[in-house]
Design a protein around this motif. Structure first.
Motif, PDB file in Angstrom:
ATOM      1  N   GLY A  12       0.708  -1.140   0.050  1.00 32.11           N
ATOM      2  CA  GLY A  12      -0.028   0.010  -0.017  1.00 32.11           C
ATOM      3  C   GLY A  12       0.870   1.380  -0.190  1.00 32.11           C
ATOM      4  N   ILE A  13       0.154   2.401  -0.070  1.00 30.19           N
ATOM      5  CA  ILE A  13       0.977   3.604  -0.153  1.00 30.19           C
ATOM      6  C   ILE A  13       0.028   4.603   0.657  1.00 30.19           C
ATOM      7  N   ILE A  14       0.895   5.373   1.629  1.00 32.86           N
ATOM      8  CA  ILE A  14       0.557   6.581   2.305  1.00 32.86           C
ATOM      9  C   ILE A  14       1.167   7.641   1.936  1.00 32.86           C
ATOM     10  N   GLU A  29       4.747   6.195  13.036  1.00 27.79           N
ATOM     11  CA  GLU A  29       4.662   5.599  14.302  1.00 27.79           C
ATOM     12  C   GLU A  29       3.518   5.731  15.082  1.00 27.79           C
ATOM     13  N   GLN A  30       2.675   6.754  15.026  1.00 29.43           N
ATOM     14  CA  GLN A  30       1.446   7.035  15.686  1.00 29.43           C
ATOM     15  C   GLN A  30       0.085   6.415  15.062  1.00 29.43           C
ATOM     16  N   ASP A  31       0.485   5.882  13.702  1.00 32.10           N
ATOM     17  CA  ASP A  31      -0.354   5.049  13.071  1.00 32.10           C
ATOM     18  C   ASP A  31      -1.148   3.864  13.604  1.00 32.10           C
ATOM     19  N   PRO A  32      -2.262   3.836  13.620  1.00 32.14           N
ATOM     20  CA  PRO A  32      -2.649   2.331  14.507  1.00 32.14           C
ATOM     21  C   PRO A  32      -2.326   1.161  13.761  1.00 32.14           C
ATOM     22  N   TYR A  33      -2.165   1.109  12.246  1.00 29.47           N
ATOM     23  CA  TYR A  33      -1.697  -0.021  11.638  1.00 29.47           C
ATOM     24  C   TYR A  33      -0.196  -0.286  12.025  1.00 29.47           C
ATOM     25  N   THR A  34       0.596   0.719  12.154  1.00 28.83           N
ATOM     26  CA  THR A  34       1.807   0.633  12.547  1.00 28.83           C
ATOM     27  C   THR A  34       1.963   0.175  13.956  1.00 28.83           C
ATOM     28  N   GLN A  35       1.185   0.728  14.990  1.00 36.17           N
ATOM     29  CA  GLN A  35       1.252   0.411  16.365  1.00 36.17           C
ATOM     30  C   GLN A  35       0.499  -1.041  16.536  1.00 36.17           C
ATOM     31  N   HIS A  36      -0.222  -1.696  15.723  1.00 36.91           N
ATOM     32  CA  HIS A  36      -0.592  -3.030  15.911  1.00 36.91           C
ATOM     33  C   HIS A  36       0.106  -4.049  15.058  1.00 36.91           C
ATOM     34  N   GLY A  37       1.125  -3.723  14.382  1.00 34.71           N
ATOM     35  CA  GLY A  37       1.885  -4.712  13.535  1.00 34.71           C
ATOM     36  C   GLY A  37       1.225  -5.032  12.072  1.00 34.71           C
ATOM     37  N   VAL A  38       0.289  -4.185  11.842  1.00 40.52           N
ATOM     38  CA  VAL A  38      -0.442  -4.617  10.661  1.00 40.52           C
ATOM     39  C   VAL A  38       0.632  -4.367   9.215  1.00 40.52           C
ATOM     40  N   THR A  39       1.379  -3.022   9.567  1.00 36.28           N
ATOM     41  CA  THR A  39       2.312  -3.091   8.588  1.00 36.28           C
ATOM     42  C   THR A  39       3.602  -3.139   9.033  1.00 36.28           C
ATOM     43  N   LYS A  40       4.324  -4.088   8.605  1.00 34.48           N
ATOM     44  CA  LYS A  40       5.515  -4.542   9.200  1.00 34.48           C
ATOM     45  C   LYS A  40       6.672  -3.748   8.307  1.00 34.48           C
ATOM     46  N   ASP A  41       6.630  -3.659   7.036  1.00 28.98           N
ATOM     47  CA  ASP A  41       7.803  -3.208   6.301  1.00 28.98           C
ATOM     48  C   ASP A  41       7.293  -1.956   5.730  1.00 28.98           C
ATOM     49  N   ARG A  42       8.289  -0.748   5.897  1.00 23.76           N
ATOM     50  CA  ARG A  42       7.871   0.499   5.331  1.00 23.76           C
ATOM     51  C   ARG A  42       9.059   1.187   4.968  1.00 23.76           C
ATOM     52  N   THR A  43       8.951   1.962   4.199  1.00 17.99           N
ATOM     53  CA  THR A  43       9.979   2.885   3.684  1.00 17.99           C
ATOM     54  C   THR A  43       9.445   4.252   3.333  1.00 17.99           C
TER      55      THR A  43
END
Length: 56
Positions: A12-14, A29-43
């Protein structure tokens, strides 16, 4: 901000507006998907808008 999955669902893209990379990282880091481990790899990549506007 705009976000969504790629058409083939391989990722996906943000698109977000931030003052600098550190500010963008804090937003991620404040995004709920990040906090709950939904997005594991990001650049993070800086994107320079050349057509249109993201002003809001």
């Amino acid at each position: 901000m705009a976000a969504g999955p790629l058409a083939d669902l391989s990722g996906g893209i943000i698109v977000m507006q931030a003052d600098d990379e550190a500010s963008a990282q804090r937003l991620v880091e404040q995004d709920p998907y990040t906090q709950h481990g939904v997005t594991k790899d990001r650049t993070l990549h800086e994107w320079k808008v050349t057509v249109g506007s993201l002003a809001g």
